[in-house]
Design a protein around this motif. Structure first.
Motif, PDB file in Angstrom:
ATOM      1  N   PRO A 143       0.770  -1.420  -0.095  1.00 46.94           N
ATOM      2  CA  PRO A 143      -0.022   0.119   0.051  1.00 46.94           C
ATOM      3  C   PRO A 143       0.886   1.115   0.008  1.00 46.94           C
ATOM      4  O   PRO A 143       1.970   1.323   0.489  1.00 46.94           O
ATOM      5  N   HIS A 144       0.123   2.332  -0.340  1.00 43.51           N
ATOM      6  CA  HIS A 144       0.999   3.763  -0.670  1.00 43.51           C
ATOM      7  C   HIS A 144       0.129   4.722  -0.203  1.00 43.51           C
ATOM      8  O   HIS A 144      -1.242   4.710  -0.362  1.00 43.51           O
ATOM      9  N   GLU A 145       0.720   5.575   0.861  1.00 45.18           N
ATOM     10  CA  GLU A 145       0.105   6.698   1.253  1.00 45.18           C
ATOM     11  C   GLU A 145      -0.828   7.374   0.208  1.00 45.18           C
ATOM     12  O   GLU A 145      -1.972   7.724   0.580  1.00 45.18           O
ATOM     13  N   ALA A 146      -0.314   7.864  -0.874  1.00 43.73           N
ATOM     14  CA  ALA A 146      -1.145   8.586  -1.834  1.00 43.73           C
ATOM     15  C   ALA A 146      -2.389   7.660  -2.257  1.00 43.73           C
ATOM     16  O   ALA A 146      -3.394   8.493  -2.641  1.00 43.73           O
ATOM     17  N   ARG A 147      -2.186   6.394  -2.643  1.00 44.23           N
ATOM     18  CA  ARG A 147      -3.279   5.780  -3.170  1.00 44.23           C
ATOM     19  C   ARG A 147      -4.402   5.267  -2.060  1.00 44.23           C
ATOM     20  O   ARG A 147      -5.453   5.372  -2.555  1.00 44.23           O
ATOM     21  N   PHE A 148      -4.058   5.238  -0.927  1.00 42.28           N
ATOM     22  CA  PHE A 148      -5.307   4.839   0.080  1.00 42.28           C
ATOM     23  C   PHE A 148      -5.831   6.215   0.389  1.00 42.28           C
ATOM     24  O   PHE A 148      -6.901   6.289   0.544  1.00 42.28           O
ATOM     25  N   TYR A 149      -5.378   7.261   0.237  1.00 42.98           N
ATOM     26  CA  TYR A 149      -5.675   8.548   0.528  1.00 42.98           C
ATOM     27  C   TYR A 149      -6.770   8.951  -0.849  1.00 42.98           C
ATOM     28  O   TYR A 149      -8.008   9.251  -0.454  1.00 42.98           O
ATOM     29  N   ASP A 150      -6.308   8.508  -1.914  1.00 40.19           N
ATOM     30  CA  ASP A 150      -7.119   8.617  -3.024  1.00 40.19           C
ATOM     31  C   ASP A 150      -8.333   7.853  -3.135  1.00 40.19           C
ATOM     32  O   ASP A 150      -9.264   8.201  -3.512  1.00 40.19           O
ATOM     33  N   TYR A 151      -8.161   6.530  -2.510  1.00 44.83           N
ATOM     34  CA  TYR A 151      -9.345   5.683  -2.271  1.00 44.83           C
ATOM     35  C   TYR A 151     -10.396   6.420  -1.498  1.00 44.83           C
ATOM     36  O   TYR A 151     -11.462   6.424  -1.727  1.00 44.83           O
ATOM     37  N   TRP A 152      -9.955   6.849  -0.359  1.00 44.85           N
ATOM     38  CA  TRP A 152     -10.933   7.459   0.506  1.00 44.85           C
ATOM     39  C   TRP A 152     -11.776   8.643   0.042  1.00 44.85           C
ATOM     40  O   TRP A 152     -12.773   8.948   0.268  1.00 44.85           O
ATOM     41  N   LEU A 153     -10.987   9.418  -0.887  1.00 47.44           N
ATOM     42  CA  LEU A 153     -11.617  10.578  -1.725  1.00 47.44           C
ATOM     43  C   LEU A 153     -12.484   9.952  -2.820  1.00 47.44           C
ATOM     44  O   LEU A 153     -13.106  10.952  -3.652  1.00 47.44           O
ATOM     45  N   GLY A 154     -12.625   8.594  -2.941  1.00 47.82           N
ATOM     46  CA  GLY A 154     -13.393   8.147  -3.917  1.00 47.82           C
ATOM     47  C   GLY A 154     -12.640   8.077  -5.557  1.00 47.82           C
ATOM     48  O   GLY A 154     -13.163   7.811  -6.366  1.00 47.82           O
ATOM     49  N   GLY A 155     -11.375   8.395  -5.286  1.00 48.37           N
ATOM     50  CA  GLY A 155     -10.525   8.077  -6.725  1.00 48.37           C
ATOM     51  C   GLY A 155     -10.520   6.551  -7.198  1.00 48.37           C
ATOM     52  O   GLY A 155     -10.890   5.947  -6.434  1.00 48.37           O
ATOM     53  N   ALA A 156      -9.895   6.479  -8.514  1.00 52.38           N
ATOM     54  CA  ALA A 156      -9.710   5.358  -9.052  1.00 52.38           C
ATOM     55  C   ALA A 156      -8.245   4.984  -9.206  1.00 52.38           C
ATOM     56  O   ALA A 156      -7.867   3.779  -9.726  1.00 52.38           O
ATOM     57  N   ASP A 157      -7.350   5.854  -8.731  1.00 48.28           N
ATOM     58  CA  ASP A 157      -5.936   5.364  -8.904  1.00 48.28           C
ATOM     59  C   ASP A 157      -5.451   4.610  -7.520  1.00 48.28           C
ATOM     60  O   ASP A 157      -4.487   5.176  -6.838  1.00 48.28           O
ATOM     61  N   ASN A 158      -5.963   3.565  -7.300  1.00 47.67           N
ATOM     62  CA  ASN A 158      -5.528   2.835  -6.192  1.00 47.67           C
ATOM     63  C   ASN A 158      -5.737   1.276  -6.628  1.00 47.67           C
ATOM     64  O   ASN A 158      -6.284   1.000  -7.527  1.00 47.67           O
ATOM     65  N   TYR A 159      -4.926   0.269  -5.647  1.00 48.68           N
ATOM     66  CA  TYR A 159      -5.146  -0.932  -6.197  1.00 48.68           C
ATOM     67  C   TYR A 159      -5.591  -1.697  -4.874  1.00 48.68           C
ATOM     68  O   TYR A 159      -5.839  -1.267  -3.634  1.00 48.68           O
ATOM     69  N   PRO A 160      -5.875  -2.927  -4.947  1.00 49.29           N
ATOM     70  CA  PRO A 160      -6.567  -3.632  -3.691  1.00 49.29           C
ATOM     71  C   PRO A 160      -5.745  -3.731  -2.464  1.00 49.29           C
ATOM     72  O   PRO A 160      -6.372  -3.455  -1.566  1.00 49.29           O
ATOM     73  N   VAL A 161      -4.420  -3.643  -2.442  1.00 57.19           N
ATOM     74  CA  VAL A 161      -3.725  -3.332  -1.283  1.00 57.19           C
ATOM     75  C   VAL A 161      -3.793  -2.236  -0.535  1.00 57.19           C
ATOM     76  O   VAL A 161      -3.977  -1.952   0.523  1.00 57.19           O
ATOM     77  N   ASP A 162      -4.228  -1.286  -1.290  1.00 56.15           N
ATOM     78  CA  ASP A 162      -4.715   0.027  -0.809  1.00 56.15           C
ATOM     79  C   ASP A 162      -5.901   0.175  -0.206  1.00 56.15           C
ATOM     80  O   ASP A 162      -6.124   0.770   0.825  1.00 56.15           O
ATOM     81  N   ARG A 163      -6.881  -0.518  -1.064  1.00 55.17           N
ATOM     82  CA  ARG A 163      -8.069  -0.166  -0.694  1.00 55.17           C
ATOM     83  C   ARG A 163      -8.269  -1.334   0.692  1.00 55.17           C
ATOM     84  O   ARG A 163      -8.927  -0.904   1.690  1.00 55.17           O
ATOM     85  N   ALA A 164      -7.581  -2.324   0.862  1.00 53.07           N
ATOM     86  CA  ALA A 164      -7.598  -3.111   1.926  1.00 53.07           C
ATOM     87  C   ALA A 164      -7.041  -2.327   3.247  1.00 53.07           C
ATOM     88  O   ALA A 164      -7.832  -2.311   4.307  1.00 53.07           O
ATOM     89  N   LEU A 165      -5.913  -1.793   3.235  1.00 56.14           N
ATOM     90  CA  LEU A 165      -5.438  -0.803   4.208  1.00 56.14           C
ATOM     91  C   LEU A 165      -6.381   0.382   4.590  1.00 56.14           C
ATOM     92  O   LEU A 165      -6.706   0.502   5.674  1.00 56.14           O
ATOM     93  N   GLY A 166      -6.904   0.994   3.575  1.00 60.34           N
ATOM     94  CA  GLY A 166      -7.917   1.927   3.798  1.00 60.34           C
ATOM     95  C   GLY A 166      -9.040   1.537   4.584  1.00 60.34           C
ATOM     96  O   GLY A 166      -9.719   2.197   5.232  1.00 60.34           O
ATOM     97  N   ASP A 167      -9.506   0.184   4.383  1.00 62.70           N
ATOM     98  CA  ASP A 167     -10.643  -0.264   4.818  1.00 62.70           C
ATOM     99  C   ASP A 167     -10.430  -0.686   6.388  1.00 62.70           C
ATOM    100  O   ASP A 167     -11.058  -0.581   7.324  1.00 62.70           O
ATOM    101  N   ARG A 168      -9.073  -1.035   6.605  1.00 63.08           N
ATOM    102  CA  ARG A 168      -8.881  -1.355   8.089  1.00 63.08           C
ATOM    103  C   ARG A 168      -8.800  -0.336   8.933  1.00 63.08           C
ATOM    104  O   ARG A 168      -9.128  -0.239   9.944  1.00 63.08           O
ATOM    105  N   ILE A 169      -8.146   0.968   8.423  1.00 67.25           N
ATOM    106  CA  ILE A 169      -7.981   1.981   8.946  1.00 67.25           C
ATOM    107  C   ILE A 169      -9.595   2.833   9.280  1.00 67.25           C
ATOM    108  O   ILE A 169     -10.032   3.010  10.583  1.00 67.25           O
ATOM    109  N   ALA A 170     -10.370   2.479   8.282  1.00 61.28           N
ATOM    110  CA  ALA A 170     -11.687   3.020   8.465  1.00 61.28           C
ATOM    111  C   ALA A 170     -12.620   2.127   9.354  1.00 61.28           C
ATOM    112  O   ALA A 170     -13.450   3.084  10.220  1.00 61.28           O
TER     113      ALA A 170
END
Length: 280
Positions: free
Chosen positions: A21-48
């Motif tokens: 996961p990368h900081e810019a990409r899971f932040y993008d995921y939280w903002l509803g962007g499309a420039d992220n990958y499953p590993v970023d979304r997984a961490l984003g969901d764990r934090i959420a």
């Protein structure tokens, strides 16, 4: 006279690692962007899972950035911006907000993420009167930013510059000398320049924040929440403007524009301190 030091900057990776996961990409995921990958979304969901209002908080942060840019131009008379930790291009980037207020505004973006590098052209659109540029560099080495010829080709460092560090200093441990890094940036710009910082805190919910930090650390990402007092210390060398270091939504709400992101009004305060300082 040369001091023999290599000024070309560190050799940052230019390939995208989709296994971490990368900081810019899971932040993008939280903002509803499309420039992220499953590993970023997984961490984003764990934090959420520990901070359910995190998506609202990052939207508040994006709105704060816009208000801080408008404040720099209209209240401080600054039309040059050094936006470090840019993140992935999204709606209402710094240059879009700034050049709406002053078409001659100039902006330099800085980020270490190769995916941001890949999108740099979207960050370098500009009005004819203004100018934008991108530097691929890491804030851990501020000299790699300050020595890059792109900086002085775009900004006049003899005139005030608005340094923007939104949601980036939490990736620096105290042993990384964040105060020294910020001081070096401030040393490079004249009096009248400004410093904008937003920073997550555990002041509102220590347990939930600690769980979010553990999730990041397990993924190999440094995450250091700081208290209000510690965030204020990051502004050393500046005079913090009114209303001081406050939660995101309380920083000059009168400067808000109609939000492009849905923000839950019942989410409570953002667990993020924010402020702007003026270099003395």
């Amino acid at each position: 006279m040369s001091d023999g030091r290599d000024r070309s900057g560190p050799r940052l990776p230019t390939t995208i690692d989709t296994t971490k996961p990368h900081e810019a990409r899971f932040y993008d995921y939280w903002l509803g962007g499309a420039d992220n990958y499953p590993v970023d979304r997984a961490l984003g969901d764990r934090i959420a899972a520990h901070v359910p209002t995190i998506r609202t908080m990052v939207r508040h942060n994006r709105a704060f950035l816009g208000r801080a840019v408008r404040y720099a131009i209209t209240e401080l008379g600054i039309t040059q911006f050094l936006d470090i930790g840019t993140g992935l291009p999204t709606a209402r980037n710094t240059h879009e907000v700034a050049q709406e207020v002053d078409p001659a505004a100039r902006i330099v973006y800085v980020d270490k993420d190769p995916l941001v590098l890949a999108h740099a052209r979207a960050l370098m659109t500009s009005t004819r009167a203004g100018k934008t540029a991108f530097i691929h560099a890491d804030l851990h080495d501020p000299e790699s930013i300050l020595a890059d010829p792109t900086l002085t080709a775009t900004l006049d460092l003899d005139k005030p510059v608005a340094i923007t560090l939104t949601m980036i200093m939490m990736y620096f441990r105290d042993t990384d000398d964040p105060h020294g890094i910020i001081a070096r940036l401030l040393d490079a710009v004249p009096s009248g320049s400004s410093l904008t910082i937003s920073h997550p805190t555990a002041d509102f919910n220590a347990q939930a924040t600690a769980e979010a930090v553990r999730a990041c650390e397990r993924a190999g990402i440094t995450m250091v929440p700081r208290t209000r007092a510690d965030t204020e210390k990051l502004f050393a060398g500046t005079e913090i403007v009114d209303p001081g270091v406050v939660t995101l939504e309380d920083w000059h709400p009168e400067l808000a524009e109609e939000s492009l992101y849905e923000v839950d009004p019942d989410a409570g305060p953002a667990w993020i301190w924010a402020g702007v300082g003026r270099k003395l």
